[in-house]
Design a protein around this motif. Structure first.
Motif, short mmCIF file in Angstrom:
data_model
loop_
_atom_site.label_atom_id
_atom_site.label_comp_id
_atom_site.label_asym_id
_atom_site.label_seq_id
_atom_site.Cartn_x
_atom_site.Cartn_y
_atom_site.Cartn_z
N VAL A 151 -5.36 -68.15 64.76
CA VAL A 151 -6.39 -67.15 64.47
C VAL A 151 -5.69 -65.89 63.96
O VAL A 151 -4.82 -65.32 64.65
CB VAL A 151 -7.24 -66.83 65.72
CG1 VAL A 151 -8.23 -65.71 65.40
CG2 VAL A 151 -7.98 -68.08 66.19
N TYR A 152 -6.04 -65.46 62.75
CA TYR A 152 -5.42 -64.30 62.11
C TYR A 152 -6.33 -63.08 62.24
O TYR A 152 -7.50 -63.19 62.63
CB TYR A 152 -5.16 -64.59 60.63
CG TYR A 152 -4.23 -65.75 60.37
CD1 TYR A 152 -2.87 -65.54 60.19
CD2 TYR A 152 -4.72 -67.06 60.30
CE1 TYR A 152 -2.00 -66.60 59.94
CE2 TYR A 152 -3.85 -68.13 60.05
CZ TYR A 152 -2.51 -67.89 59.87
OH TYR A 152 -1.66 -68.93 59.63
N GLU A 153 -5.77 -61.93 61.87
CA GLU A 153 -6.56 -60.70 61.86
C GLU A 153 -6.44 -60.03 60.50
O GLU A 153 -5.43 -60.16 59.81
CB GLU A 153 -6.07 -59.73 62.95
CG GLU A 153 -6.36 -60.22 64.36
CD GLU A 153 -5.98 -59.20 65.41
OE1 GLU A 153 -5.23 -58.24 65.07
OE2 GLU A 153 -6.42 -59.34 66.57
N LEU A 179 -16.15 -66.10 65.06
CA LEU A 179 -15.04 -65.38 65.67
C LEU A 179 -15.32 -63.90 65.86
O LEU A 179 -14.63 -63.22 66.63
CB LEU A 179 -13.78 -65.56 64.81
CG LEU A 179 -13.22 -66.98 64.72
CD1 LEU A 179 -12.05 -67.04 63.74
CD2 LEU A 179 -12.79 -67.49 66.09
N ASN A 180 -16.33 -63.40 65.12
CA ASN A 180 -16.67 -61.97 65.20
C ASN A 180 -18.17 -61.81 65.40
O ASN A 180 -18.89 -61.31 64.52
CB ASN A 180 -16.23 -61.27 63.91
CG ASN A 180 -14.76 -61.47 63.60
OD1 ASN A 180 -13.89 -60.77 64.13
ND2 ASN A 180 -14.46 -62.43 62.73
N LYS A 193 -11.24 -61.07 63.04
CA LYS A 193 -10.49 -62.30 63.20
C LYS A 193 -10.96 -63.33 62.18
O LYS A 193 -12.13 -63.34 61.80
CB LYS A 193 -10.68 -62.86 64.62
CG LYS A 193 -10.17 -61.96 65.73
CD LYS A 193 -10.48 -62.56 67.08
CE LYS A 193 -9.98 -61.65 68.21
NZ LYS A 193 -10.29 -62.21 69.54
N GLN A 195 -10.02 -67.66 60.82
CA GLN A 195 -9.25 -68.90 60.92
C GLN A 195 -9.46 -69.69 59.65
O GLN A 195 -10.55 -69.68 59.07
CB GLN A 195 -9.72 -69.72 62.12
CG GLN A 195 -8.92 -70.99 62.37
CD GLN A 195 -9.42 -71.76 63.58
OE1 GLN A 195 -10.31 -71.30 64.30
NE2 GLN A 195 -8.85 -72.94 63.81
#
Length: 247
Positions: A151-153, A179-180, A193, A195
């Motif tokens: 999971v990236y930001e 994710l948000n 976030k 993915q």
């Protein structure tokens, strides 16, 4: 008193006579092992999909007998008749536009071509089975996570939207919303976030297989007696002895 001449048999009755005679003719069992092998390949490949019920190879043998038969000119090349001139079924299967890419076992992708299906009977049998299963499947487009589970930001900039960010980062709006969940309105400087994911067609279920669904989905109404013929053929097959297969 005049002797009444016996009633002349209809074309359908003549066809029934032919099926009855075929039961004791080994020639009509020629493709049994190839059908069983192909059906087993599809059953293994699709067994993990939602609601899949193992296909009985006898359904395919019945279709083959109805479509051609051992003394039809197509028997030795296109026994299931998929790929004959004017039939769009083969192109719809191989194009993948209707879900054929999900149905075909990986080993047959690229190996099965228009030319091979029209000339090689074992390819024709596999293509016919694949087309039937493709028409029995139910499909939807869903977000599928990538193989990368990380999971990236990302920091939101002015003018950004979930659609713009997901497209740039190889994700989907649905994944970013998941994710948000509180990011209804984006603000510059906000950290989101994401993915890696993509929208893909997936199999979500199956129509039940029966002579009625085969007549509707495989034959498509071209022969109004197709379901009746399949039922008659299946009953006849139960009286016969299939070819013994080693595998």
């Amino acid at each position: 008193m005049a002797v009444q001449a016996p009633a002349k048999k209809t074309d359908f009755e003549k066809w029934q006579d032919g099926i009855d005679k075929a039961v004791g003719d080994p020639k009509w069992n020629e493709w049994d092992c190839d059908i069983q092998m192909a059906v087993n390949e599809y059953n293994r490949h699709l067994s993990g999909t939602t609601g899949y019920v193992q296909l009985d190879w006898r359904f395919i043998k019945a279709i083959l007998w109805v479509e051609t038969g051992a003394y039809n000119a197509e028997w030795g090349s296109r026994p299931l008749r998929i790929g004959v001139p004017g039939d769009p079924g083969l192109s719809s299967l191989l194009s993948g536009n209707e879900g054929g890419n999900l149905i075909l076992p990986p080993a047959w992708k690229g190996k099965m071509t228009v030319s091979s299906v029209r000339a090689i009977p074992t390819h024709n049998i596999r293509a016919g089975i694949g087309y039937l299963l493709m028409k029995l499947g139910r499909y939807e487009y869903r977000t599928i996570p990538d193989a990368d589970p990380k999971v990236y930001e990302i920091v939101v900039k002015a003018g950004d939207s979930l659609s713009k960010i997901s497209e740039a980062k190889g994700s989907t709006v649905e994944m970013m919303q998941k994710l948000n969940p509180t990011a209804a309105t984006l603000r510059p400087g906000q950290v989101l976030k994401y993915q890696k994911a993509s929208v893909q067609r997936v199999i979500t279920g199956w129509r039940s297989i029966s002579t009625a669904t085969i007549a509707d989905r495989y034959n498509g109404g071209g022969d109004l007696a197709y379901e009746v013929k399949l039922n008659y053929t299946l009953n006849a097959l139960r009286k016969g002895t299939p070819r013994i297969c080693t595998n």
